[in-house]
Design a protein around this motif. Structure first.
Motif, short mmCIF file in Angstrom:
data_model
loop_
_atom_site.label_atom_id
_atom_site.label_comp_id
_atom_site.label_asym_id
_atom_site.label_seq_id
_atom_site.Cartn_x
_atom_site.Cartn_y
_atom_site.Cartn_z
N ARG A 85 -2.83 10.53 1.23
CA ARG A 85 -3.97 9.60 1.07
C ARG A 85 -3.65 8.52 0.03
O ARG A 85 -4.01 7.37 0.19
N ALA A 86 -2.96 8.91 -1.04
CA ALA A 86 -2.57 7.93 -2.06
C ALA A 86 -1.57 6.92 -1.51
O ALA A 86 -1.67 5.71 -1.80
N LEU A 87 -0.63 7.38 -0.70
CA LEU A 87 0.33 6.46 -0.09
C LEU A 87 -0.36 5.53 0.91
O LEU A 87 -0.01 4.36 1.01
N GLU A 88 -1.36 6.05 1.61
CA GLU A 88 -2.12 5.22 2.54
C GLU A 88 -2.93 4.17 1.78
O GLU A 88 -3.01 3.02 2.21
N ALA A 89 -3.50 4.55 0.66
CA ALA A 89 -4.27 3.59 -0.15
C ALA A 89 -3.35 2.53 -0.74
O ALA A 89 -3.74 1.37 -0.86
N GLN A 90 -2.14 2.92 -1.09
CA GLN A 90 -1.19 1.96 -1.64
C GLN A 90 -0.77 0.95 -0.57
O GLN A 90 -0.50 -0.21 -0.89
N MET B 18 8.08 4.81 12.59
CA MET B 18 7.39 5.43 11.48
C MET B 18 8.03 4.92 10.18
O MET B 18 9.24 4.82 10.07
N SER B 19 7.21 4.64 9.21
CA SER B 19 7.71 4.09 7.95
C SER B 19 8.34 5.19 7.08
O SER B 19 8.24 6.38 7.37
N ALA B 20 8.96 4.76 6.01
CA ALA B 20 9.58 5.71 5.08
C ALA B 20 8.53 6.61 4.43
O ALA B 20 8.79 7.79 4.19
N ALA B 21 7.34 6.07 4.17
CA ALA B 21 6.28 6.88 3.57
C ALA B 21 5.83 7.98 4.53
O ALA B 21 5.54 9.10 4.11
N GLY B 22 5.80 7.68 5.81
CA GLY B 22 5.42 8.68 6.80
C GLY B 22 6.42 9.81 6.87
O GLY B 22 6.05 10.99 6.92
N TRP B 23 7.71 9.48 6.87
CA TRP B 23 8.74 10.50 6.88
C TRP B 23 8.74 11.31 5.58
O TRP B 23 9.01 12.51 5.58
#
Length: 98
Positions: A57-62, A1-6
């Protein structure tokens, strides 16, 4: 899992417990009676769910790839958000301080 996921998981745990941690609406507006009812806490929990979802959602779009999400995704993540809120609920309503 990436840092954004955590980061999203940690943010969800913190925001799920915020309604039970204080007596203010959205941690800003104090109530005249000084006490926040359970209905206000539930409404605040729903608002925080959408805030965390928007950040995710914003992190996913990024990251560059937005996936289509059905109702099943929102049902599961809201239930998970409620599970994350259990420690705050337990301390607020089930633990009796003497």
């Amino acid at each position: 899992m990436s840092a954004a996921g955590w980061f999203i998981v940690l943010l969800a745990v913190v925001f799920a417990n915020l309604p039970f941690a204080n007596q203010r609406l959205l941690c800003v507006v104090p109530f005249r009676s000084g006490r926040k009812s359970a209905w206000w806490r539930l409404a605040e929990l729903i608002v925080y769910y959408f805030v965390v979802g928007a950040v995710g959602r914003a992190l996913e779009a990024q990251a560059g790839n937005l996936f289509p999400l059905g109702w099943q995704f929102y049902a599961i993540t809201f239930c998970l958000f409620l599970v994350f809120a259990f420690p705050g609920y337990t301390v607020r309503y089930l633990v009796k301080f003497r």
